[in-house]
Write an enzyme that holds these catalytic residues in place. Sequence first.
Site, PDB file in Angstrom:
ATOM      1  N   HIS A  53      23.721  74.286  -5.957  1.00  0.00           N
ATOM      2  CA  HIS A  53      24.144  75.730  -6.284  1.00  0.00           C
ATOM      3  C   HIS A  53      23.823  76.187  -7.762  1.00  0.00           C
ATOM      4  CE1 HIS A  53      27.077  72.975  -8.442  1.00  0.00           C
ATOM      5  NE2 HIS A  53      27.625  74.312  -9.038  1.00  0.00           N
ATOM      6  N   HIS A  55      24.869  77.050 -10.546  1.00  0.00           N
ATOM      7  CA  HIS A  55      25.359  76.965 -11.975  1.00  0.00           C
ATOM      8  C   HIS A  55      24.449  76.241 -13.019  1.00  0.00           C
ATOM      9  CE1 HIS A  55      29.814  77.331 -10.438  1.00  0.00           C
ATOM     10  NE2 HIS A  55      29.363  78.588 -10.787  1.00  0.00           N
ATOM     11  N   ASP A  57      24.693  74.224 -15.487  1.00  0.00           N
ATOM     12  CA  ASP A  57      24.686  72.592 -15.536  1.00  0.00           C
ATOM     13  C   ASP A  57      23.804  72.000 -14.279  1.00  0.00           C
ATOM     14  OD1 ASP A  57      26.765  73.458 -14.122  1.00  0.00           O
ATOM     15  OD2 ASP A  57      27.667  71.445 -14.491  1.00  0.00           O
ATOM     16  N   HIS A  58      23.394  72.664 -13.266  1.00  0.00           N
ATOM     17  CA  HIS A  58      22.561  71.980 -12.106  1.00  0.00           C
ATOM     18  C   HIS A  58      21.447  72.549 -12.059  1.00  0.00           C
ATOM     19  CE1 HIS A  58      26.579  70.559 -10.273  1.00  0.00           C
ATOM     20  NE2 HIS A  58      27.091  71.543 -11.205  1.00  0.00           N
ATOM     21  N   HIS A 109      33.458  76.480  -3.866  1.00  0.00           N
ATOM     22  CA  HIS A 109      32.975  76.122  -5.241  1.00  0.00           C
ATOM     23  C   HIS A 109      32.130  77.555  -5.659  1.00  0.00           C
ATOM     24  CE1 HIS A 109      32.385  74.446  -9.480  1.00  0.00           C
ATOM     25  NE2 HIS A 109      31.092  74.642  -9.053  1.00  0.00           N
ATOM     26  N   ASP A 131      29.054  70.128  -6.555  1.00  0.00           N
ATOM     27  CA  ASP A 131      30.517  70.327  -7.104  1.00  0.00           C
ATOM     28  C   ASP A 131      31.597  70.758  -6.052  1.00  0.00           C
ATOM     29  OD1 ASP A 131      29.514  69.954  -9.538  1.00  0.00           O
ATOM     30  OD2 ASP A 131      29.618  71.857 -10.466  1.00  0.00           O
ATOM     31  N   HIS A 169      29.382  65.022 -10.947  1.00  0.00           N
ATOM     32  CA  HIS A 169      30.215  64.870 -12.120  1.00  0.00           C
ATOM     33  C   HIS A 169      31.049  63.495 -12.217  1.00  0.00           C
ATOM     34  CE1 HIS A 169      29.707  68.804 -14.108  1.00  0.00           C
ATOM     35  NE2 HIS A 169      29.828  69.196 -12.892  1.00  0.00           N
TER      36      HIS A 169
HETATM   37 ZN   LIG Z   1      29.201  74.180 -10.412  1.00  0.00          ZN
END
Ligand SMILES: [Zn+2]
Length: 257
Positions: A53, A55, A57-58, A109, A131, A169
């Site tokens: 996805h 975001h 942090d990915h 998410h 996530d 995570h």
């Molecule tokens: Zn995420």
Amino acid sequence: MQLIPLPAFSDNYIWLLKDQQRLLAVDPGEGTAVLDWMAAHPGVLLDTILVTHHHADHTGGLAELVQATGAQVYGPALEKLPVAHTPVTQGDVIAWGPLAWQVLDVPGHTLGHVAFWAHPQGQAPLLFCGDTLFSAGCGRLFEGTPDQMLASLNQLSALPEDTRVCCAHEYTLSNLKFALTVEPGNAQLQAYAAQCQERRQQSLPTLPVALSTERAINPFLRSRQSSVRQSIQQHWPEDSDDVSAFAALRQWKNEFQ
Ligand SMILES: [Zn+2]
């Protein structure tokens, strides 16, 4: 085939999969960690990146890694990424060496969130679920509805039970606190919590985790079980059907300290 959880930021994992001299990376939130790993393993080439996805942090490492390696990026058809990517959606299959990655749409998410499942010969299957599913928990509903997330988790929960779940995570210990509040009498959950605490004390990842374990301990995969349902009803008496019970459980977790 070798599976490596590469820690990034405070609690992310960038999952690496090595097949002989080929490397696949999942959700590289930063490039440096992957490039450092490659420098320590000369001759191994990153040729494929899977993204669950959009975001940051990915996806934060995508530009650096594509520039350094020319790796091909596969990601959600419905989401924008910082680099050009091959859009994938439910039913698509990505060939990588001997593996055939099956793409699953798992909105909730984010709206376009995808997951990747494959079965390496002679090993347990692998699931990269970003996530969506965490050990003993699930992702927050930033874009999707409880209805969508419940359907996504149901789809993941129906995969073969020996599937190794690779979450993005290390949230396991904090999720377990909530899970034990929801289901204090679940003996398997208590044993799993003790085991995870020990692993974290030794700075070891709690992941990957077998899907069979998640089915036995994760309240978000168990919201139809009477033990979980009774607990939800004590907290949110108005819940009636499966979706509203799941929504109440997710809301309870959001407010849980
Ligand atoms: Zn995420």
